[in-house]
Design a protein around this motif. Structure first.
Motif, PDB file in Angstrom:
ATOM      1  N   HIS A 169       0.850  -1.202   0.000  1.00  7.71           N
ATOM      2  CA  HIS A 169       0.000   0.000   0.000  1.00  7.71           C
ATOM      3  C   HIS A 169       0.884   1.250   0.000  1.00  7.71           C
ATOM      4  N   ALA A 170       1.880   1.268  -0.888  1.00  3.41           N
ATOM      5  CA  ALA A 170       2.901   2.314  -0.892  1.00  3.41           C
ATOM      6  C   ALA A 170       2.599   3.451  -1.856  1.00  3.41           C
ATOM      7  N   ILE A 171       1.477   3.368  -2.571  1.00  2.00           N
ATOM      8  CA  ILE A 171       1.109   4.410  -3.539  1.00  2.00           C
ATOM      9  C   ILE A 171      -0.317   4.833  -3.244  1.00  2.00           C
ATOM     10  N   ARG A 172      -0.580   6.121  -3.396  1.00  2.00           N
ATOM     11  CA  ARG A 172      -1.909   6.658  -3.160  1.00  2.00           C
ATOM     12  C   ARG A 172      -2.447   7.282  -4.448  1.00  2.00           C
ATOM     13  N   ILE A 173      -3.759   7.403  -4.516  1.00  2.00           N
ATOM     14  CA  ILE A 173      -4.358   8.142  -5.629  1.00  2.00           C
ATOM     15  C   ILE A 173      -3.951   9.601  -5.475  1.00  2.00           C
ATOM     16  N   GLY A 174      -3.217  10.120  -6.439  1.00  3.76           N
ATOM     17  CA  GLY A 174      -2.746  11.501  -6.379  1.00  3.76           C
ATOM     18  C   GLY A 174      -1.283  11.643  -6.080  1.00  3.76           C
ATOM     19  N   GLY A 175      -0.603  10.543  -5.734  1.00  2.64           N
ATOM     20  CA  GLY A 175       0.826  10.658  -5.432  1.00  2.64           C
ATOM     21  C   GLY A 175       1.322   9.509  -4.593  1.00  2.64           C
ATOM     22  N   VAL A 176       2.179   9.825  -3.623  1.00  3.81           N
ATOM     23  CA  VAL A 176       2.722   8.829  -2.695  1.00  3.81           C
ATOM     24  C   VAL A 176       2.565   9.346  -1.273  1.00  3.81           C
ATOM     25  N   PRO A 177       2.477   8.459  -0.281  1.00  8.04           N
ATOM     26  CA  PRO A 177       2.226   8.905   1.088  1.00  8.04           C
ATOM     27  C   PRO A 177       3.451   9.472   1.789  1.00  8.04           C
ATOM     28  N   LEU A 178       4.645   9.060   1.367  1.00 12.30           N
ATOM     29  CA  LEU A 178       5.865   9.411   2.086  1.00 12.30           C
ATOM     30  C   LEU A 178       6.954   9.856   1.134  1.00 12.30           C
ATOM     31  N   ASP A 179       7.794  10.748   1.621  1.00  7.94           N
ATOM     32  CA  ASP A 179       8.981  11.157   0.877  1.00  7.94           C
ATOM     33  C   ASP A 179      10.135  10.228   1.250  1.00  7.94           C
ATOM     34  N   ILE A 180      11.206  10.298   0.518  1.00  8.10           N
ATOM     35  CA  ILE A 180      12.406   9.529   0.856  1.00  8.10           C
ATOM     36  C   ILE A 180      13.477  10.485   1.366  1.00  8.10           C
ATOM     37  N   ASN A 181      14.474   9.952   2.033  1.00  9.10           N
ATOM     38  CA  ASN A 181      15.533  10.793   2.582  1.00  9.10           C
ATOM     39  C   ASN A 181      16.903  10.308   2.115  1.00  9.10           C
ATOM     40  N   ASP A 182      17.952  11.005   2.559  1.00  8.40           N
ATOM     41  CA  ASP A 182      19.308  10.676   2.104  1.00  8.40           C
ATOM     42  C   ASP A 182      19.722   9.274   2.516  1.00  8.40           C
ATOM     43  N   LYS A 183      19.326   8.868   3.729  1.00 12.57           N
ATOM     44  CA  LYS A 183      19.693   7.522   4.191  1.00 12.57           C
ATOM     45  C   LYS A 183      19.044   6.463   3.304  1.00 12.57           C
ATOM     46  N   TRP A 184      17.780   6.687   2.938  1.00 15.63           N
ATOM     47  CA  TRP A 184      17.094   5.719   2.076  1.00 15.63           C
ATOM     48  C   TRP A 184      17.784   5.639   0.723  1.00 15.63           C
ATOM     49  N   ILE A 185      18.216   6.778   0.213  1.00 14.34           N
ATOM     50  CA  ILE A 185      18.902   6.800  -1.085  1.00 14.34           C
ATOM     51  C   ILE A 185      20.220   6.026  -0.998  1.00 14.34           C
ATOM     52  N   ASP A 186      20.971   6.237   0.098  1.00 16.43           N
ATOM     53  CA  ASP A 186      22.227   5.499   0.281  1.00 16.43           C
ATOM     54  C   ASP A 186      21.961   4.000   0.400  1.00 16.43           C
ATOM     55  N   ASP A 187      20.917   3.652   1.145  1.00 14.71           N
ATOM     56  CA  ASP A 187      20.564   2.234   1.291  1.00 14.71           C
ATOM     57  C   ASP A 187      20.150   1.631  -0.049  1.00 14.71           C
ATOM     58  N   ALA A 188      19.457   2.446  -0.860  1.00 14.31           N
ATOM     59  CA  ALA A 188      19.023   1.962  -2.182  1.00 14.31           C
ATOM     60  C   ALA A 188      20.228   1.645  -3.061  1.00 14.31           C
ATOM     61  N   ARG A 189      21.232   2.503  -3.017  1.00 12.69           N
ATOM     62  CA  ARG A 189      22.421   2.265  -3.845  1.00 12.69           C
ATOM     63  C   ARG A 189      23.188   1.033  -3.351  1.00 12.69           C
ATOM     64  N   GLU A 190      23.245   0.846  -2.050  1.00 16.76           N
ATOM     65  CA  GLU A 190      23.895  -0.346  -1.520  1.00 16.76           C
ATOM     66  C   GLU A 190      23.102  -1.597  -1.898  1.00 16.76           C
ATOM     67  N   CYS A 191      21.784  -1.489  -1.842  1.00 16.89           N
ATOM     68  CA  CYS A 191      20.917  -2.594  -2.231  1.00 16.89           C
ATOM     69  C   CYS A 191      21.138  -2.963  -3.693  1.00 16.89           C
ATOM     70  N   MET A 192      21.285  -1.966  -4.546  1.00 20.05           N
ATOM     71  CA  MET A 192      21.488  -2.218  -5.969  1.00 20.05           C
ATOM     72  C   MET A 192      22.776  -3.008  -6.206  1.00 20.05           C
ATOM     73  N   LYS A 193      23.816  -2.734  -5.419  1.00 19.42           N
ATOM     74  CA  LYS A 193      25.066  -3.495  -5.546  1.00 19.42           C
ATOM     75  C   LYS A 193      24.836  -4.964  -5.200  1.00 19.42           C
ATOM     76  N   GLN A 194      24.070  -5.191  -4.142  1.00 17.00           N
ATOM     77  CA  GLN A 194      23.788  -6.566  -3.736  1.00 17.00           C
ATOM     78  C   GLN A 194      22.944  -7.299  -4.781  1.00 17.00           C
ATOM     79  N   VAL A 195      22.026  -6.560  -5.413  1.00 20.16           N
ATOM     80  CA  VAL A 195      21.189  -7.164  -6.458  1.00 20.16           C
ATOM     81  C   VAL A 195      22.044  -7.582  -7.653  1.00 20.16           C
ATOM     82  N   VAL A 196      22.969  -6.727  -8.041  1.00 18.08           N
ATOM     83  CA  VAL A 196      23.874  -7.060  -9.150  1.00 18.08           C
ATOM     84  C   VAL A 196      24.686  -8.309  -8.813  1.00 18.08           C
ATOM     85  N   GLU A 197      25.187  -8.357  -7.584  1.00 14.27           N
ATOM     86  CA  GLU A 197      25.985  -9.509  -7.162  1.00 14.27           C
ATOM     87  C   GLU A 197      25.170 -10.800  -7.217  1.00 14.27           C
ATOM     88  N   SER A 198      23.941 -10.745  -6.707  1.00 10.79           N
ATOM     89  CA  SER A 198      23.091 -11.946  -6.713  1.00 10.79           C
ATOM     90  C   SER A 198      22.726 -12.356  -8.132  1.00 10.79           C
TER      91      SER A 198
END
Length: 409
Positions: A169-198
């Motif tokens: 339930h991460a998307i709403r009619i009209g947009g999204v309920p939450l913004d993201i922050n710098d920590k989430w962005i850093d975690d996303a980039r680290e996650c992407m490295k792990q995805v490539v490895e797998s």
């Protein structure tokens, strides 16, 4: 009651297959783990070769379309999670996209960027689950573990965003309920490295694996004309040489601004589909990286401004009497879209997912019809399983990547 059921069962099988003493009628499912849900596949076998096949669905039926017609629009949003529950946010977006098209809403750019990130995370999650279960069906146990390890990083990322791992339930009619922050962005980039490895590890195990290729090549093979006749979409269609992706053909969100390839092949078989799913993971990672860069230069709200349809931000609801009253009306009585009909297709991880919505200007939709890719892909098994061996049935079902939440809807 049991006698009545047995009589119906016998009639059902007699209608499907003429009696032949040299052939055997086998029920594959609806509890078989390789049926990928509540599928009863009735097979007529000559030895181990399939002579006829009939998919029998309905064991998971929940009447989701009728539920939609008896809920206000926002109330129905969490129910969409339960369709393709391997990529719940893709369903959230498809319904929201349909309603927004009906309303003529202009979605803020930052919301578009966050939505693309969520959609591509869900796409990779779905693809990892596909290769994990497909490989397990065929007999590659270790691949299941490696794929779920990579998927776990994505689940953590979604949990950090919305608090849920399966039904988001991460998307709403009209947009999204939450913004993201710098920590989430850093975690996303680290996650992407792990995805490539797998992904690299899985491809190293399977791409040139002799046993894997023998089990998949020339199994469940479609021509491009057959794919169009059966209404296939997504990887099932692109594996027949047709380079069609709704993100390219009918762009939504910010996909028209992003650079990505649409992988395709003309092999038409299970092995070709496996290769496309793996390649799509790399393309989704590329899209995520571009979206993360765009986010830094995007400073807009995360919800559309449309007081008749969308609640005001929480700060205004807590401080302004009019915003509080408007929010109360929308929550208790629901929005009232204009009269009209709309069908808005999206490219879900499994293919074309779209909602047809008919509105009479009331708080409840007059009619909701869901076009789900798995429904079209499953029906093709009736023809494509004929001539294959029983062991190949498992491979064909797995490579079609069906999910019964969006079939028995």
């Amino acid at each position: 009651m049991a006698q009545f059921y047995n009589k119906l069962q016998t009639q059902f099988e007699n209608v499907m297959f003429e009696q032949d003493d040299s052939h055997m009628v086998l029920n594959f499912g609806p509890q078989h783990p390789s049926a990928h849900g509540q599928l009863r596949l009735v097979l007529e076998l000559d030895g181990e070769k399939v002579k006829r096949a009939l998919p029998d669905i309905g064991y998971l039926h929940r009447g989701i379309e009728k539920l939609a017609e008896n809920m206000i629009y926002n109330e129905f949003m969490p129910t969409t999670d339960r369709m393709d529950y391997t990529a719940a946010s893709s369903n959230n977006f498809a319904f929201a996209h349909g309603v927004e098209t009906l309303l003529g809403l202009e979605i803020p750019r930052r919301a578009h960027v966050i939505r693309v990130l969520i959609l591509e995370i869900n796409r990779i999650m779905s693809h990892f689950l596909f290769i994990a279960t497909h490989a397990l069906d065929v007999g590659a146990m270790s691949v299941f573990l490696y794929a779920f390890k990579g998927r776990e990083y994505l689940l953590d990322l979604m949990e950090d965003y919305c608090g849920a791992r399966l039904t988001h339930h991460a998307i709403r009619i009209g947009g999204v309920p939450l913004d993201i922050n710098d920590k989430w962005i850093d975690d996303a980039r680290e996650c992407m490295k792990q995805v490539v490895e797998s992904t690299n590890l899985i491809r190293g195990l399977l791409d040139k694996n002799r046993i894997w290729r023998l089990r998949l090549e020339n199994v469940g093979k479609f021509s491009s004309q057959e794919a169009k006749d059966w209404g296939l979409s997504g990887v099932m269609l692109r594996s027949t040489g047709i380079k069609y992706d709704i993100r390219r053909e009918e762009p939504y969100a910010i996909y028209d601004e992003l650079e990505f390839d649409v992988p395709y092949t003309d092999s038409g078989d299970s092995y070709g589909r496996y290769l496309l799913y793996m390649e799509e993971i790399y393309q989704s990672l590329s899209i995520m990286e571009q979206a993360l860069r765009l986010y830094k230069y995007t400073d807009t709200p995360i919800m559309a401004h449309a007081p008749n349809y969308i609640s005001s931000p929480k700060e205004q609801i807590m401080t302004q009497n009019y915003s509080l009253m408007q929010h109360f009306v929308l929550v208790t009585q629901g929005m009232r879209p204009p009269k009209g009909e709309v069908y808005a297709p999206t490219e879900s991880p499994k293919g074309e997912l779209g909602f047809f919505i008919s509105s009479l200007g009331e708080a409840y939709p007059h009619r909701v019809k869901i076009k789900a890719p798995s429904f079209y892909h499953l029906q093709s098994l009736e023809e494509k399983l004929v001539g294959h061996y029983l062991a190949d049935v498992v491979t064909a079902i797995g490579s079609s990547n069906v999910i019964f939440g969006e079939i028995d809807r």
